[in-house]
Write an enzyme that holds these catalytic residues in place. Structure first.
Site, mmCIF file in Angstrom:
data_model
loop_
_atom_site.group_PDB
_atom_site.id
_atom_site.type_symbol
_atom_site.label_atom_id
_atom_site.label_comp_id
_atom_site.label_asym_id
_atom_site.label_seq_id
_atom_site.Cartn_x
_atom_site.Cartn_y
_atom_site.Cartn_z
ATOM 1 N N SER A 151 0.840 -1.189 0.000
ATOM 2 C CA SER A 151 0.000 0.000 0.000
ATOM 3 C C SER A 151 0.877 1.240 0.000
ATOM 4 O O SER A 151 2.054 1.191 0.355
ATOM 5 C CB SER A 151 -0.913 0.015 1.232
ATOM 6 O OG SER A 151 -0.253 0.553 2.358
ATOM 7 N N ASP A 152 0.299 2.363 -0.400
ATOM 8 C CA ASP A 152 0.965 3.628 -0.158
ATOM 9 C C ASP A 152 0.694 4.027 1.297
ATOM 10 O O ASP A 152 -0.046 3.347 2.012
ATOM 11 C CB ASP A 152 0.482 4.699 -1.136
ATOM 12 C CG ASP A 152 1.545 5.763 -1.396
ATOM 13 O OD1 ASP A 152 2.424 5.969 -0.538
ATOM 14 O OD2 ASP A 152 1.492 6.411 -2.463
ATOM 15 N N TYR A 153 1.274 5.115 1.721
ATOM 16 C CA TYR A 153 1.256 5.537 3.122
ATOM 17 C C TYR A 153 -0.181 5.651 3.642
ATOM 18 O O TYR A 153 -0.941 6.500 3.198
ATOM 19 C CB TYR A 153 1.967 6.886 3.221
ATOM 20 C CG TYR A 153 2.442 7.286 4.588
ATOM 21 C CD1 TYR A 153 3.763 7.111 4.961
ATOM 22 C CD2 TYR A 153 1.571 7.862 5.506
ATOM 23 C CE1 TYR A 153 4.216 7.501 6.213
ATOM 24 C CE2 TYR A 153 2.015 8.254 6.761
ATOM 25 C CZ TYR A 153 3.338 8.075 7.108
ATOM 26 O OH TYR A 153 3.782 8.467 8.351
#
Length: 764
Positions: free
Chosen positions: A309-311
């Site tokens: 995932s991204d942040y």
């Protein structure tokens, strides 16, 4: 038109899901008698180089080791592998329970070594951690921003950048980089345009492959390599209004024709990991969207690494409104195909309950854990988990500094070079001894690195003032104004300095924080009063050169009108000042080309070269056509444009055949290029095609080949391109790759609007 679907046993009316489910690996094209449709193997979707088998396919020995490890793991330990945290303190707490897969953005080598010892020696199974960092265009040694590198039209430079960065970062304890970013975009307002390779999927694909291979090499367990991450998957560059994190509404054909090609290219290059995007894709957030993640990436493309995932991207599924709570976010993310959760903790918090209730399956959990373990095995972490902090790279070596300088020089684009008196303003000759460097970026250091500069120990870049002094010029510096302020009180001193010098070099543009993530701009002109400074100085000194330091295309019509010479330097990196001096003095002849269109006004955005024809294409003599009343037709500067200190001539376009067979065939197109000027230099020969009649309206031009050539003055050579059936194909709205019969127009030139050399081929 006859369609050539990519999938075996498919009928023209098949649904998208059945198309994806039916992908096969036929070795050759086959004919279906009942329908007359030729069916192409999936591997022929695009003409891209495949990856080494060791990077693309699981090997039996590694899979057996993973199987043995999975049988020993508890559910909690499997879920722990899915967790990525961003501080050492959180990592220590997670490791106390044996529930952690990796750590990002911790840069101290001693701390990384400590955490790895805790993971290997103090947890039940001793599974090593993976350490990740945003190594975007350098670690200790900074190179030009990726958009600048794309301006070189030389993917070998991106390969060199990634090779050096990987060696520096891996020696310093990092295993994994969140690069390359391969988001194709038509949005100069979007700050993250600086991190990618511009507006064209073909150009972006070549750089994606080069950078992936530079980071990973043939074996990313090597002590000087690291795992790459293709981001952001997918469509992030289409954010509405250029506002970061915003909505993307995209058709299936545009998704596959524009946004997905660089990701397919990177998967074929063996990319280890993929990062999901923050945006929605036609109403469904990318982190919870099974179509691009499971159907396309893990199904159609057979990607066997892991998706991160991204942040806090999983947590954001709640904010998007796709799910109501953390439990729903965890279920949506795991089900869609996101394997590792960055920073937020929904997987480890709710995974057990979701398994117990049957809302996620053990098969899905095992698949996610397996993919993460597979990359850790390929990194060699089970055999060599530790790095010695004493070996960390802290300074820029002379060799790496030389590479940074060379690469930066090749990335600059000469936008204008008018004659003043008897000669063009550039290059600065021996008579230009006294140079007045003027402008807020003339003595800039960190701003020359641009966005996402290396996270290793900091070495300030060489300034423009320092570079010109090292080149033997007598340099004065006058700021004139600051980048974003409205104060013009420094203009008088700037004008006086310009009048006292032989040449004025105006260093203007953007600071590093004005591009990159969360740096959208609604006005993409020069910030503050810099435009007024340019006009004041250029009005006082005939020999004026504007050097642009920026992370995006800018609206520079007034700059071009005021200054006789304009150089696009982007954010050039550690050796930026020396590289700019090299180009200004002629030590380096600029040969870069624009990888993005420069608009006349922000009101034209989006404007890009590979647009579709409308039913009423722009006509200056007809009001009722697609144009603005208050702007000239077309961009300020075209995709592929760039000047040189010498001149080139392209002649004798010829083809090995006028017919391209869809079933199996290729055509070679050749052109002669000659350096007709007085200096050695570089030219980028570009091949474009147009399909004038197709079942899906095609762009007015599509880049399908390019080569940067270096020629001594008076020298010439032949450049040859190979055009295959896959080069003329496209995806339809059922996500089928089709190759249609008909005439294809071919253009070979030195920019996207160059129509001097044309021919036609027949696809049959």
């Amino acid at each position: 038109m006859t369609h050539v679907p990519q999938d075996r046993n498919e009928t023209p009316g098949a649904s998208r899901r059945s198309v994806l489910a039916g992908l096969g690996g036929a070795a050759a094209l086959t004919a279906t008698a009942a329908s007359g449709i030729l069916t192409a193997p999936a591997s022929n979707e695009t003409p891209l180089t495949g990856a080494p088998d060791a990077l693309r396919r699981p090997d039996a020995a590694t899979e057996n080791r993973i199987n043995a490890l999975l049988t020993k793991m508890t559910v909690a330990e499997k879920l722990g592998q899915l967790q990525l945290v961003n501080t050492a303190d959180i990592a220590r707490a997670r490791l106390a329970n044996g529930q952690l897969g990796g750590v990002l953005s911790v840069t101290d080598p001693a701390t990384l070594d400590e955490l790895q010892h805790l993971a290997v020696q103090n947890t039940r199974l001793g599974i090593p951690l993976i350490f990740g960092l945003d190594v975007i265009h350098g670690y200790v040694t900074n190179f030009p921003i990726p958009l600048g590198q794309a301006s070189s039209w030389d993917p070998s430079l991106a390969h060199a950048d990634a090779t050096i960065a990987a060696a520096e970062a891996r020696a310093s304890g990092q295993h994994w980089t969140y690069a390359p970013m391969m988001d194709v975009t038509h949005e100069p307002r979007w700050g993250r345009i600086a991190e990618g390779n511009g507006e064209d999927p073909y150009l972006a694909s070549q750089f994606a492959v080069a950078k992936t291979q530079g980071f990973q090499g043939d074996d990313y367990s090597a002590p000087d390599r690291m795992a790459a991450c293709a981001k952001h998957y997918v469509g992030y560059g289409g954010a509405e209004g250029g506002r970061d994190y915003n909505t993307v509404d995209v058709s299936i054909q545009r998704l596959h024709n524009l946004y997905l090609p660089p990701f397919l290219a990177s998967v074929r290059a063996g990319v280890a990991t993929v990062m999901a995007a923050f945006n929605t894709i036609s109403g469904v957030p990318a982190h919870g969207n099974s179509y691009p993640l499971r159907d396309v990436l893990k199904g159609r493309y057979a990607f066997d690494g892991f998706v991160v995932s991204d942040y806090t991207g999983i947590e954001q599924l709640i904010t998007h409104g796709l799910v109501a709570d953390g439990k729903g976010a965890a279920r949506a993310g795991i089900t869609a195909g996101v394997d590792m959760e960055m920073v937020s903790t929904n997987y480890v918090s709710y995974g057990k309950a979701l398994l117990a209730s049957g809302r996620i399956t053990e098969q899905r959990l095992d698949d996610a854990a397996r993919r993460i373990l597979r990359v850790k095995f390929r990194l060699g972490l089970f055999e060599s988990p530790y790095s010695d902090p004493a070996n960390a790279i802290t300074t820029i070596s002379p060799a790496n500094a030389a590479a940074s300088r060379r690469i930066a020089g090749r990335c600059m684009v000469l936008l204008q070079n008018d004659t003043v008196g008897a000669a063009p303003v550039l290059p600065l000759g021996g008579s230009a001894r006294r140079v007045a460097v003027i402008g807020p970026l003339g003595d800039a250091t960190t701003d020359l690195n641009g966005t996402w500069a290396g996270r290793g120990p900091h070495t300030p870049p060489v300034t423009i003032v320092q570079g010109l002094r090292s080149a033997g010029k007598r340099v004065t510096f006058t700021r004139g104004c600051d980048v974003q302020d409205r104060d013009t009180s420094g203009f008088a001193a700037a004008v006086a300095a310009a009048k006292a010098a032989d040449v004025a070099v105006l260093a203007v543009g953007e600071t590093a924080v004005l591009s990159g993530e969360a740096a959208a701009r609604s006005d993409i002109g020069l910030p503050g009063v810099q435009q007024q400074l340019v006009q004041a100085v250029a009005g006082a000194a005939k020999h004026t050169v504007v050097v642009l330091i920026n992370g995006r295309p800018l609206t520079i019509e007034a700059v071009l009108a005021a200054a006789p010479a304009v150089l696009e330097a982007w954010a050039p990196g550690s050796q930026g000042g020396n590289a700019i001096a090299d180009v200004l003095t002629g030590r380096v002849n600029p040969g870069g080309k624009l990888p993005v269109t420069f608009p006349r006004s922000v009101g034209q955005v989006p404007i890009y070269y590979n647009h579709e024809h409308t039913g009423l294409p722009p006509d200056p003599n007809n009001r009722y056509t697609s144009k603005y009343l208050d702007l000239s037709i077309g961009p300020q500067l075209a995709f592929g444009f760039g000047m040189s200190y010498t001149s080139f001539e392209l002649t004798n376009l010829r083809s090995s055949s006028t017919v391209l067979k869809r079933a199996r065939g290729a055509i070679e197109l050749s052109v002669d290029v000659a350096n007709t000027g007085k200096r050695d230099g570089d030219e980028v020969v570009q091949l474009y095609i147009r399909d004038p009649v197709a079942s899906i309206v095609q762009p007015v031009r599509r880049l399908r080949g390019f080569e940067r050539v270096t020629l001594a003055r008076g020298a010439s050579r032949t450049v040859t391109f190979r055009l295959t059936p896959q080069d003329v194909g496209f995806y339809d709205n059922d996500a089928r790759f089709v190759i249609e019969q008909g005439t294809i127009e071919v253009f070979v030139g030195t920019s996207s609007d160059d129509s001097r050399l044309t021919t036609e081929i027949l696809v049959s």
